[in-house]
Design an enzyme around this catalytic site. Sequence first.
Site, short mmCIF file in Angstrom:
data_model
loop_
_atom_site.label_atom_id
_atom_site.label_comp_id
_atom_site.label_asym_id
_atom_site.label_seq_id
_atom_site.Cartn_x
_atom_site.Cartn_y
_atom_site.Cartn_z
N ASN A 1 5.55 2.20 -3.26
CA ASN A 1 5.06 0.89 -2.93
C ASN A 1 6.72 -0.14 -1.94
O ASN A 1 5.23 -1.18 -1.64
CB ASN A 1 4.50 0.17 -3.83
CG ASN A 1 4.73 0.37 -4.49
OD1 ASN A 1 4.68 1.91 -5.74
ND2 ASN A 1 2.65 1.77 -4.67
N LEU B 1 6.33 -5.93 0.46
CA LEU B 1 6.16 -4.72 -0.77
C LEU B 1 4.75 -5.05 -1.31
O LEU B 1 4.29 -5.72 -0.69
CB LEU B 1 6.32 -5.60 -2.05
CG LEU B 1 8.43 -5.67 -2.69
CD1 LEU B 1 8.75 -6.95 -1.53
CD2 LEU B 1 8.22 -5.99 -3.66
N CYS B 2 4.78 -3.93 -1.25
CA CYS B 2 2.89 -3.77 -1.88
C CYS B 2 2.71 -4.17 -3.39
O CYS B 2 2.93 -3.62 -4.17
CB CYS B 2 1.81 -2.47 -1.12
SG CYS B 2 0.25 -2.43 -1.73
N LEU B 3 2.49 -5.06 -3.51
CA LEU B 3 2.46 -5.79 -5.45
C LEU B 3 0.91 -6.37 -5.32
O LEU B 3 1.07 -7.55 -4.68
CB LEU B 3 3.84 -6.14 -5.53
CG LEU B 3 3.40 -6.90 -6.72
CD1 LEU B 3 4.25 -5.73 -8.23
CD2 LEU B 3 5.47 -7.17 -6.72
#
Lengths: 172, 95
Positions: free
Chosen positions: A80, A87-89
């Site tokens: 992620n 970040l993919c959050l």
Amino acid sequence: MSTAARRRLMRDFKRMQTDPPAGVSASPVPDNVMTWNAVIIGPADTPFEDGTFRLVMQFEEQYPNKPPQVKFISQMFHPNVYATGELCLDILQNRWSPTYDVAAVLTSIQRFEPPPADTRSTASFAYKPYLSLLNDPNTGSPANVEASNLYKDNRKEYTKRVRETVEKSWED
Amino acid sequence: MKVTIQKWNTVATWRWDIPEEDVCGICQVHFDGTCPTCKYPGDDCQLLSGKCGHNFHMHCIMEWIKQESSRGQCPMCRQPFEWADQNNESAGQIE
């Protein structure tokens, strides 16, 4: 100049100093409270254990109504995290809440669970765990396809690649 | 003996009827202080209580609700934020 965002960030800084969360540290760069340097220690019992991963947090004047941009500076190998370090959050995107502060954001990246919206009391709301970032990657829509595939199909190789980034993080 | 009062000064204090330690979850300032855009607490910088039981500086929660990304939700519990109107017990929803 004192703006709402800057005042809030000074409060965030005070909280980091008086009530420092375990495993993370952060402070504004000299002369600009809108940019922070942060370090996250990889959590125990994960391949990231003992890594010292550096991040940069960039805040806008709309903070805390808009989330900060958070980016790893240390090289990461994680499903992620993009090659750019971004970040993919979801809490940094469509699940942002203006009650989050620097400590809550970093702790949730480190522990990889969403912060309670009310950072002073945990009784407010039961979040369902949706993304355990370092610990329990989300391979649904990976930011790093190679890391995602290794995580699913070759955990041993995945762990090896992560451990390489852990060792590299000590040199930064 | 006869006393003649020539002059008196009255002093009053007030505070919001909520737990003393509470801070606004958005600006993290105690409710006896103001939101970041105001100078004087009180009528100029009021609190808004949601039906969900969460309180904020009115200016702080309005600013959040204005954001498209808020989807009209309380920042604490993510329920639709509706304020509790104390005068007539009805409630309104911020648009």
